[in-house]
Design a protein around this motif. Structure first.
Motif, short mmCIF file in Angstrom:
data_model
loop_
_atom_site.label_atom_id
_atom_site.label_comp_id
_atom_site.label_asym_id
_atom_site.label_seq_id
_atom_site.Cartn_x
_atom_site.Cartn_y
_atom_site.Cartn_z
N GLY A 60 0.82 -1.21 0.00
CA GLY A 60 0.00 0.00 0.00
C GLY A 60 0.85 1.26 0.00
O GLY A 60 0.51 2.25 -0.65
N THR A 61 1.98 1.23 0.71
CA THR A 61 2.93 2.35 0.70
C THR A 61 3.50 2.54 -0.70
O THR A 61 3.61 3.67 -1.20
N ILE A 62 3.86 1.43 -1.33
CA ILE A 62 4.40 1.51 -2.69
C ILE A 62 3.36 2.10 -3.64
O ILE A 62 3.69 2.93 -4.50
N TRP A 63 2.12 1.69 -3.49
CA TRP A 63 1.04 2.22 -4.34
C TRP A 63 0.92 3.73 -4.14
O TRP A 63 0.79 4.48 -5.11
N CYS A 64 0.98 4.18 -2.91
CA CYS A 64 0.90 5.62 -2.64
C CYS A 64 2.01 6.40 -3.35
O CYS A 64 1.81 7.54 -3.78
N MET A 65 3.18 5.77 -3.46
CA MET A 65 4.32 6.45 -4.07
C MET A 65 4.15 6.65 -5.57
O MET A 65 4.95 7.32 -6.21
N SER A 66 3.10 6.05 -6.15
CA SER A 66 2.82 6.26 -7.57
C SER A 66 1.94 7.49 -7.77
O SER A 66 1.60 7.83 -8.91
N GLY A 67 1.55 8.15 -6.70
CA GLY A 67 0.64 9.29 -6.80
C GLY A 67 1.35 10.60 -7.04
O GLY A 67 2.54 10.75 -6.74
N ASP A 68 0.62 11.55 -7.59
CA ASP A 68 1.15 12.91 -7.73
C ASP A 68 1.25 13.58 -6.36
O ASP A 68 2.17 14.37 -6.11
N ASN A 69 0.29 13.27 -5.49
CA ASN A 69 0.29 13.82 -4.13
C ASN A 69 -0.22 12.77 -3.16
O ASN A 69 -1.04 11.92 -3.51
N ILE A 70 0.26 12.87 -1.92
CA ILE A 70 -0.21 12.00 -0.84
C ILE A 70 -0.74 12.90 0.26
O ILE A 70 -0.06 13.82 0.72
N TYR A 71 -1.97 12.62 0.69
CA TYR A 71 -2.63 13.40 1.74
C TYR A 71 -2.69 12.54 3.01
O TYR A 71 -3.22 11.43 3.00
N MET A 72 -2.17 13.09 4.11
CA MET A 72 -2.20 12.41 5.40
C MET A 72 -2.44 13.44 6.50
O MET A 72 -2.37 14.65 6.24
N ASN A 73 -2.74 12.95 7.70
CA ASN A 73 -2.73 13.84 8.85
C ASN A 73 -1.87 13.21 9.95
O ASN A 73 -1.17 12.23 9.70
N TYR A 74 -1.93 13.75 11.15
CA TYR A 74 -1.05 13.28 12.21
C TYR A 74 -1.27 11.81 12.55
O TYR A 74 -0.35 11.12 13.04
N TYR A 75 -2.47 11.29 12.31
CA TYR A 75 -2.82 9.92 12.67
C TYR A 75 -2.49 8.91 11.56
O TYR A 75 -2.34 7.73 11.83
N SER A 76 -2.36 9.39 10.35
CA SER A 76 -2.13 8.51 9.19
C SER A 76 -0.74 7.87 9.26
O SER A 76 0.21 8.47 9.76
N SER A 77 -0.64 6.68 8.68
CA SER A 77 0.64 5.98 8.66
C SER A 77 0.86 5.24 7.34
O SER A 77 -0.05 4.61 6.82
N LEU A 78 2.09 5.33 6.86
CA LEU A 78 2.59 4.42 5.83
C LEU A 78 3.48 3.41 6.56
O LEU A 78 3.51 3.38 7.78
N GLY A 79 4.18 2.57 5.80
CA GLY A 79 5.02 1.57 6.46
C GLY A 79 6.22 1.20 5.62
O GLY A 79 6.36 1.64 4.48
N PRO A 80 7.11 0.38 6.19
CA PRO A 80 8.25 -0.12 5.40
C PRO A 80 7.75 -0.88 4.18
O PRO A 80 6.67 -1.47 4.22
N ILE A 81 8.52 -0.87 3.11
CA ILE A 81 8.11 -1.59 1.91
C ILE A 81 8.64 -3.02 2.00
O ILE A 81 9.76 -3.31 1.64
N ASP A 82 7.82 -3.89 2.52
CA ASP A 82 8.17 -5.29 2.72
C ASP A 82 7.12 -6.14 2.03
O ASP A 82 6.14 -6.56 2.63
N PRO A 83 7.28 -6.36 0.71
CA PRO A 83 6.23 -7.05 -0.06
C PRO A 83 6.02 -8.48 0.43
O PRO A 83 6.95 -9.15 0.88
N GLN A 84 4.78 -8.92 0.31
CA GLN A 84 4.45 -10.30 0.68
C GLN A 84 4.49 -11.18 -0.56
O GLN A 84 3.99 -10.81 -1.61
#
Length: 290
Positions: A103-127
């Motif tokens: 999901g973090t990798i998918w976000c990195m394909s965006g023009d912009n990423i919107y988050m707030n203080y509570y939002s989290s991405l994570g390490p890129i550790d594919p399954q």
């Protein structure tokens, strides 16, 4: 009783859809909600949903992916990026809660990423799928094998560890290595092409930013996000402060727009309750589909 249940169900659907429409109006863009694990084959469903949205006379040029996911497989991520980019000139991501790993990798394909203080991405550790059919985190296995190899070099390997190392499938190990390499390559490509597309001059002296500099910066971020020695855990949350200050990624803090923050919070609360009440493991929504 059945009629009452059906009526409540329709009211619940209407309420969630109205809140999504309210978000679209605020953003002046289409919104696609993705909630759940990223599993192989899900891209077919996404293709049908996005194609239908693209045929709508009220289609916008931009789309926001409202994303909540624990991660999953990289193959559908690649295809879903292709789907979204085929129909939209701008693709942005809103993370109201968490978007880990794939999901973090998918976000990195965006023009912009919107988050707030509570939002989290994570390490890129594919399954990846192990030989017994289970999805496992690739980096965890690679780290353990490398640890055992280092112990073997220094003659510190126990008998039990020797048996683990001896019986490990080299083809399976290679598949884990390839998953890591693919994750880094995807992130490097998408950051350079989309996220960094407007990074044209250096803030310090106004000199132009070269393609090589964008690629080097993207690779630095990809390598750091895939380093388990930094994050220690596949599911470790990485918040907006770390992303902006330590990784120097440009993240839009939607909390700075109080109206947008309220709409996102209201929609996500209603969405979460709707998903919980129906016991859904995965959920998609657009203004045309629920």
């Amino acid at each position: 009783m059945k009629e009452l249940v059906n009526k409540l169900e329709r009211l619940s659907q209407v309420a969630v859809t109205e809140l999504l429409t309210k978000l679209e109006t605020k953003l002046d863009a289409d919104v696609f909600t993705y909630y759940g694990e990223i599993v192989n084959g899900v891209e077919r469903n996404v293709k049908d949903i996005i194609e239908a949205l693209a045929k709508d006379p009220n289609k916008h040029q931009a789309i926001y992916v409202f994303l909540t996911t624990p991660g999953g497989s990289l193959t559908p991520v690649q295809r879903m990026v292709d789907i979204l980019r085929h129909f939209y000139s701008e693709v942005n991501f809103i993370v109201p809660d968490y978007a880990y790993s794939a999901g973090t990798i998918w976000c990195m394909s965006g023009d912009n990423i919107y988050m707030n203080y509570y939002s989290s991405l994570g390490p890129i550790d594919p399954q990846v799928q192990s030989k017994d059919g289970k999805l496992v985190a690739a980096l965890g296995y690679l780290d353990k094998i490398n640890e055992l190899l280092e112990k073997a070099k220094s003659n510190e390997l126990s008998q039990a560890e020797f048996l683990i190392l001896k019986d490990f499938d080299l083809a399976e190990l290679r598949s884990y290595e390839q998953a890591k390499e693919l994750a880094v390559d995807m992130l490097k490509k998408w950051l350079t092409k989309y996220k960094f597309k407007d990074w044209t001059t250096h803030s310090a002296d106004g000199s132009p930013v070269t393609l090589e500099e964008k690629e080097a910066r993207a690779l630095e971020i990809a390598n750091k996000l895939s380093d388990n020695n930094v994050w220690k855990s596949h599911g470790r949350p990485i918040g907006i402060q770390v992303l902006t200050e330590d990784l120097h990624l440009k993240i839009i803090d939607y909390e700075q727009d109080s109206e947008l923050n309220d709409i996102i919070s209201e929609y996500y609360d209603a969405l979460s309750e709707y998903i919980r009440s129906h016991n859904y493991s995965g959920f998609f929504q657009t203004r045309l589909f629920i």
